[in-house]
Design a protein around this motif. Sequence first.
Motif, short mmCIF file in Angstrom:
data_model
loop_
_atom_site.label_atom_id
_atom_site.label_comp_id
_atom_site.label_asym_id
_atom_site.label_seq_id
_atom_site.Cartn_x
_atom_site.Cartn_y
_atom_site.Cartn_z
N ARG A 80 0.84 -1.28 0.15
CA ARG A 80 -0.18 0.23 -0.43
C ARG A 80 1.17 1.49 -0.05
NH1 ARG A 80 -2.58 -3.29 3.49
NH2 ARG A 80 -1.83 -2.05 5.70
N CYS A 81 1.99 1.33 0.86
CA CYS A 81 2.98 2.19 0.52
C CYS A 81 3.39 2.29 -0.67
CB CYS A 81 4.03 2.43 1.80
SG CYS A 81 3.53 2.11 4.20
N GLN A 82 3.65 1.30 -1.39
CA GLN A 82 4.64 1.80 -3.17
C GLN A 82 3.33 2.68 -3.66
OE1 GLN A 82 5.07 -2.21 -4.82
NE2 GLN A 82 7.02 -1.22 -4.54
N ALA A 83 2.21 1.76 -3.21
CA ALA A 83 1.32 2.54 -4.13
C ALA A 83 0.73 4.30 -4.62
CB ALA A 83 -0.38 1.67 -4.13
N LEU A 89 4.86 10.61 -7.22
CA LEU A 89 5.29 10.55 -8.07
C LEU A 89 4.42 11.00 -9.18
CD1 LEU A 89 7.82 7.19 -7.52
CD2 LEU A 89 8.35 9.52 -7.75
N GLU A 90 3.49 10.08 -9.77
CA GLU A 90 2.78 10.34 -10.99
C GLU A 90 2.07 12.15 -10.79
OE1 GLU A 90 -0.56 7.59 -10.99
OE2 GLU A 90 0.78 6.69 -11.98
N ALA A 91 1.74 12.30 -9.49
CA ALA A 91 0.94 13.96 -9.53
C ALA A 91 2.52 14.77 -9.54
CB ALA A 91 0.65 13.58 -8.11
N ALA A 124 16.64 23.95 -14.64
CA ALA A 124 16.44 22.72 -13.52
C ALA A 124 15.26 21.57 -12.58
CB ALA A 124 16.79 23.27 -12.14
N LYS A 125 14.51 21.84 -13.35
CA LYS A 125 12.86 21.39 -13.45
C LYS A 125 12.74 20.48 -14.46
CE LYS A 125 11.45 23.75 -9.95
NZ LYS A 125 10.74 22.78 -8.62
N SER A 126 13.70 21.17 -15.11
CA SER A 126 13.78 19.88 -16.63
C SER A 126 14.42 18.59 -15.95
CB SER A 126 13.97 20.02 -18.00
OG SER A 126 15.40 20.59 -17.52
N ARG A 127 15.56 18.70 -15.26
CA ARG A 127 16.69 17.63 -14.74
C ARG A 127 15.79 16.88 -13.91
NH1 ARG A 127 18.80 15.77 -18.20
NH2 ARG A 127 19.35 14.50 -16.98
N ARG A 128 15.05 17.56 -12.84
CA ARG A 128 14.40 16.94 -11.59
C ARG A 128 13.21 16.31 -12.26
NH1 ARG A 128 13.33 16.28 -7.02
NH2 ARG A 128 11.13 15.71 -6.00
N LEU A 129 12.40 16.78 -13.57
CA LEU A 129 11.64 15.96 -14.17
C LEU A 129 12.19 14.44 -14.77
CD1 LEU A 129 8.87 15.58 -15.80
CD2 LEU A 129 9.31 15.99 -17.68
N ALA A 130 13.40 14.53 -15.26
CA ALA A 130 14.13 13.44 -15.72
C ALA A 130 14.59 12.59 -14.25
CB ALA A 130 15.34 13.44 -16.69
N ALA A 134 12.75 8.61 -13.68
CA ALA A 134 12.85 7.47 -13.60
C ALA A 134 13.18 6.81 -12.41
CB ALA A 134 14.35 7.48 -13.59
N ARG A 135 12.64 7.44 -11.38
CA ARG A 135 11.67 6.37 -10.03
C ARG A 135 10.43 6.01 -9.04
NH1 ARG A 135 13.48 11.48 -5.27
NH2 ARG A 135 15.52 11.35 -5.88
N HIS A 136 9.75 6.89 -11.55
CA HIS A 136 8.43 6.26 -11.26
C HIS A 136 8.48 4.79 -12.60
CE1 HIS A 136 4.64 6.44 -13.93
NE2 HIS A 136 4.15 6.51 -12.74
N GLU A 137 9.03 4.73 -13.28
CA GLU A 137 9.64 4.21 -13.82
C GLU A 137 10.23 2.29 -13.59
OE1 GLU A 137 11.59 2.31 -17.92
OE2 GLU A 137 12.19 4.10 -17.40
N ALA A 138 10.96 2.71 -12.15
CA ALA A 138 11.55 1.80 -11.21
C ALA A 138 10.46 1.46 -9.98
CB ALA A 138 12.77 2.20 -10.24
N ALA A 139 9.01 2.26 -9.63
CA ALA A 139 8.72 1.57 -8.68
C ALA A 139 7.39 0.80 -9.48
CB ALA A 139 7.84 2.89 -8.61
N VAL A 140 7.58 1.25 -11.09
CA VAL A 140 6.11 0.84 -12.13
C VAL A 140 6.83 -1.07 -12.44
CG1 VAL A 140 4.06 0.93 -13.42
CG2 VAL A 140 4.75 2.47 -12.65
N ALA A 141 7.74 -0.51 -11.82
CA ALA A 141 8.38 -1.60 -12.18
C ALA A 141 7.99 -2.76 -10.98
CB ALA A 141 9.69 -2.07 -12.73
N ASP A 142 8.65 -2.63 -10.22
CA ASP A 142 8.22 -2.98 -8.52
C ASP A 142 7.16 -4.09 -8.88
OD1 ASP A 142 11.33 -2.85 -8.59
OD2 ASP A 142 11.23 -0.98 -7.42
N TRP A 143 5.92 -2.83 -8.65
CA TRP A 143 4.98 -2.98 -7.96
C TRP A 143 4.55 -3.85 -9.31
CZ3 TRP A 143 0.86 -2.25 -5.25
CH2 TRP A 143 -0.62 -1.81 -5.88
#
Length: 525
Positions: A80-83, A89-91, A124-130, A134-143
Amino acid sequence: MAVRDRLKGLTANDAEVLRLIGSHMGRLASRDLKARCADGSKHSGEKWAARKRAVTVLSSSRWAGTVTKASHDQWGLARRCQATYIQGLEAGVGMLRHRLSLPLGQRGSKRTPGGYRSRREWHAKSRRLALLEARHEAAVADWRTGRVRVTRGGRRLLNSRHRLADVQLTETQWRERWEAQRWFLQADGESGKRYGNETIRVTPEGEVSIKLPAPLVGLANAPHGRYVLAARVRYAHRGTEWADRVEANRATAYRIHLDVTRGRWYLTASWQLTPTPAVPLEAALAHGVIGVDTNTDHLAAWRLDVHGNPIGNPRHFLYDLSGGARHRDAQIRHALTQLLNWAKTCRVAAIAVEDLDFHAEKTREKHGRRKRFRQLISGLPTGRLRARLASMADATNVTVIAVDPSYTSRWGAQHWQKPLTSKTRKTTRHDAAAVAIGRRAQGHPIRRRATPPHDDRSDRRGHRTAQAPPDALGREEPRPRFPGPRTRCAPPGRGENAGDQRAPHRSGYAAEHGTWRQDPLPLSS
């Protein structure tokens, strides 16, 4: 419900036995949790049974049941914490993409921020978006694979191992805390069994005995492989309720843990309360309602009668959330206790609160520069307050009504703050919001619309008599003012007809009857 008491009078042998049991069962719990996390979303009843058989060989059947159930619950909590983490991250990604797509310096609206101020900030915000992508992609893969990350003992305590100087601990002190946190000394209750628990048994007189695991049976000092502690427990809080459950052999769970800082052992008893049947809304609102507005430092409450009118003066219940977790929890419990006691004094059976959720609002991608606002909404105890209020209100037979928080503060200040302010009472914005919350729970409109007398309506007791239906847009808004004689908002000769003194009146005659002039063309022709 959970109550706790200190195990006083433990001997050195008792403490050593508890350490051995906790260490042994902690290792089994770690292995079982690792196996459960490895199964992921492919877990099944057969795998659960295989894990339980593996733990039973080195402990007992009841110990194994508690260990496997705790591992499954821990995996579910991490899931549940992962969701929630993925939603955050999506927001953030969505907000960054929106703001990066806008031109530099473009102003935003009340609900949506605008573009970034400079090219440097945009980069700077464009780098944070990347990074977030990347974190979202890894989290979705774990999910998708069912992989979770769990640390027995706590990730915060684990990370403090690398900064012992900052937390003012030595390696020995840290090791002692780490091992104590990873011990497993808890047992689930069993209804119908003697005193409600066969693994950790507590008699009504306070005698504590533990069923030893198979490798530690040689340490038993009582029949059937049990070890009786020299300490006695006596629960001061809800002790009568606990004793009634124990004497009736109802399920009661126990947990033994060591407070390393104080060097004290504690025994916590917990059980499930019988769910209270839901009260119909009409019955709950039969004697009015108390509207409660949640703020960072106090609860603003006002009592309303059955017609939605405020009664008496508003009440403020203060709390301080600047300390640690236990201090904050105690402050919330104290404020809620005062609120519920006031509700019982007023004989009101319902409390209306806002269903607040600032998960999407706390992201720094939306309010990056407004740090004070982010700290404000982060300091609101929404989750803890909701859980505490639900449990405490259930114990006092008070119904909690959750309402939509949209525009309660804004409309309350606009329509109720000034009318409720007098020479002897200063109504705040939060007090007015409490009135708005209570009226919304009762089904009354928040925005006040004063209806003019019958003779002052445009159609002489016509369409203005019947109010707009509830689904009509703008039904609570003030009447639009169109200057001119037709609306009777201004006398003839103003507005659109300022230059024409012969503008027709609603009676069909000219506005002025002092002179008469024949039409230039005969009507007969």
